[in-house]
Design a protein around this motif. Sequence first.
Motif, PDB file in Angstrom:
ATOM      1  N   TYR A  34      34.357 129.543   3.842  1.00 24.04           N
ATOM      2  CA  TYR A  34      34.742 130.771   3.428  1.00 24.04           C
ATOM      3  C   TYR A  34      33.759 131.439   2.654  1.00 24.04           C
ATOM      4  N   LEU A  35      33.414 132.785   2.649  1.00 25.65           N
ATOM      5  CA  LEU A  35      32.621 133.392   1.777  1.00 25.65           C
ATOM      6  C   LEU A  35      33.478 134.665   1.142  1.00 25.65           C
ATOM      7  N   GLN A  36      33.354 134.637  -0.211  1.00 26.24           N
ATOM      8  CA  GLN A  36      34.213 135.651  -0.796  1.00 26.24           C
ATOM      9  C   GLN A  36      32.879 136.831  -1.401  1.00 26.24           C
ATOM     10  N   ARG A  37      33.151 137.756  -0.591  1.00 24.08           N
ATOM     11  CA  ARG A  37      32.263 138.959  -0.881  1.00 24.08           C
ATOM     12  C   ARG A  37      32.773 139.848  -1.991  1.00 24.08           C
ATOM     13  N   GLU A  39      34.112 142.831  -2.013  1.00 22.51           N
ATOM     14  CA  GLU A  39      35.479 143.463  -1.770  1.00 22.51           C
ATOM     15  C   GLU A  39      36.532 142.779  -0.708  1.00 22.51           C
ATOM     16  N   LEU A  40      35.968 141.739   0.005  1.00 23.13           N
ATOM     17  CA  LEU A  40      36.961 140.912   0.813  1.00 23.13           C
ATOM     18  C   LEU A  40      36.478 139.638   1.233  1.00 23.13           C
ATOM     19  N   GLY A  41      37.043 138.880   1.906  1.00 27.92           N
ATOM     20  CA  GLY A  41      36.701 137.542   2.245  1.00 27.92           C
ATOM     21  C   GLY A  41      36.379 137.393   3.739  1.00 27.92           C
ATOM     22  N   GLN A  42      35.363 136.500   3.924  1.00 26.84           N
ATOM     23  CA  GLN A  42      35.124 136.291   5.279  1.00 26.84           C
ATOM     24  C   GLN A  42      35.308 134.642   5.730  1.00 26.84           C
ATOM     25  N   ILE A  43      35.928 134.439   6.865  1.00 28.30           N
ATOM     26  CA  ILE A  43      36.454 132.985   7.245  1.00 28.30           C
ATOM     27  C   ILE A  43      35.619 132.590   8.515  1.00 28.30           C
ATOM     28  N   ILE A  44      35.554 131.431   8.652  1.00 21.99           N
ATOM     29  CA  ILE A  44      35.028 130.850   9.964  1.00 21.99           C
ATOM     30  C   ILE A  44      35.877 129.648  10.214  1.00 21.99           C
ATOM     31  N   ASN A  45      36.683 129.385  11.196  1.00 22.21           N
ATOM     32  CA  ASN A  45      37.478 128.266  11.464  1.00 22.21           C
ATOM     33  C   ASN A  45      37.059 127.656  12.691  1.00 22.21           C
ATOM     34  N   ILE A  46      36.707 126.330  12.702  1.00 26.51           N
ATOM     35  CA  ILE A  46      36.645 125.573  13.904  1.00 26.51           C
ATOM     36  C   ILE A  46      37.997 124.880  14.286  1.00 26.51           C
ATOM     37  N   GLN A  47      38.545 125.631  15.343  1.00 28.30           N
ATOM     38  CA  GLN A  47      39.845 124.849  15.723  1.00 28.30           C
ATOM     39  C   GLN A  47      39.609 124.021  17.051  1.00 28.30           C
ATOM     40  N   LYS A  48      40.291 122.871  16.769  1.00 29.84           N
ATOM     41  CA  LYS A  48      40.378 121.909  17.716  1.00 29.84           C
ATOM     42  C   LYS A  48      41.887 122.197  18.584  1.00 29.84           C
ATOM     43  N   SER A  49      41.612 121.840  19.831  1.00 23.66           N
ATOM     44  CA  SER A  49      42.747 122.207  20.982  1.00 23.66           C
ATOM     45  C   SER A  49      43.693 120.966  20.543  1.00 23.66           C
ATOM     46  N   SER A  50      44.862 121.222  20.454  1.00 23.59           N
ATOM     47  CA  SER A  50      46.088 120.511  19.978  1.00 23.59           C
ATOM     48  C   SER A  50      46.070 119.274  21.277  1.00 23.59           C
ATOM     49  N   ARG A 137      28.535 143.697   9.290  1.00 23.90           N
ATOM     50  CA  ARG A 137      28.731 144.901   9.508  1.00 23.90           C
ATOM     51  C   ARG A 137      30.314 145.351   8.741  1.00 23.90           C
ATOM     52  N   THR A 138      30.745 144.276   8.368  1.00 19.36           N
ATOM     53  CA  THR A 138      32.195 144.615   7.718  1.00 19.36           C
ATOM     54  C   THR A 138      32.436 143.853   6.372  1.00 19.36           C
ATOM     55  N   LYS A 139      31.778 144.199   5.657  1.00 20.52           N
ATOM     56  CA  LYS A 139      31.568 143.452   4.268  1.00 20.52           C
ATOM     57  C   LYS A 139      32.092 144.073   3.161  1.00 20.52           C
ATOM     58  N   THR A 140      32.727 145.475   3.498  1.00 22.81           N
ATOM     59  CA  THR A 140      33.285 146.403   2.375  1.00 22.81           C
ATOM     60  C   THR A 140      34.758 146.922   2.719  1.00 22.81           C
TER      61      THR A 140
END
Length: 203
Positions: A34-37, A39-50, A137-140
């Motif tokens: 997670y990166l808090q910019r 005006e908004l936050g940006q998240i990367i999630n590595i999702q394992k298959s169930s 491109r989407t940080k504000t």
Amino acid sequence: MKTATEIKFDKVIKDGFHEILKPLGFKKKANNFYLQRQELGQIINIQKSSFYSKDHINFTINTGLFLPEHWTGSTYNEGKEIPAFPTEPECLIRKRIGELRNQHDTWYDIDEKTDENTLIVEMRTNLTKYILPYFDRTKTKKEFLNLLDSEKLILAPLGKLIVYAELKQFDKAKTEYLTILKEKTNPHFLETVKEYGEKYGLT
């Protein structure tokens, strides 16, 4: 005791993601970054298959853009503090790596025969060529709104209405409000829509 597959997966997370993201200011929690910019936050999630096992791991990459105004504007969050480390499902705009690469839904496999170094190179490519440029491109809030307006996105039903109203885009909020009233038929949901309409003065 971790299996050979689990050890390889951990190495992919560390070398393929953490080594690039940590210097950029991303915080890590489990398989989330997670990166808090400003005006908004940006998240990367590595999702394992169930359906994965300790000897065969199947995973994909999810991204999310967290707008505090969307969080606070949602009635079910009333009285709650804005999370310091939001999760990807709490984001209004969510995209998987396949969408960012303009291809089908993309998953990756690891087992004991996998060359993890090849996979690490692929993850670094995903970050540097697709995910991080998209984030840049989407940080504000303005860029967030542009994305809402310009792309076909799968969103929570009231997401646009809340964001437009919270960011004082009342003409757009009113249009969204009237569109939802016209298109939806579930009486319980329509009551909720009308409550938001009254909250934001759209009725």
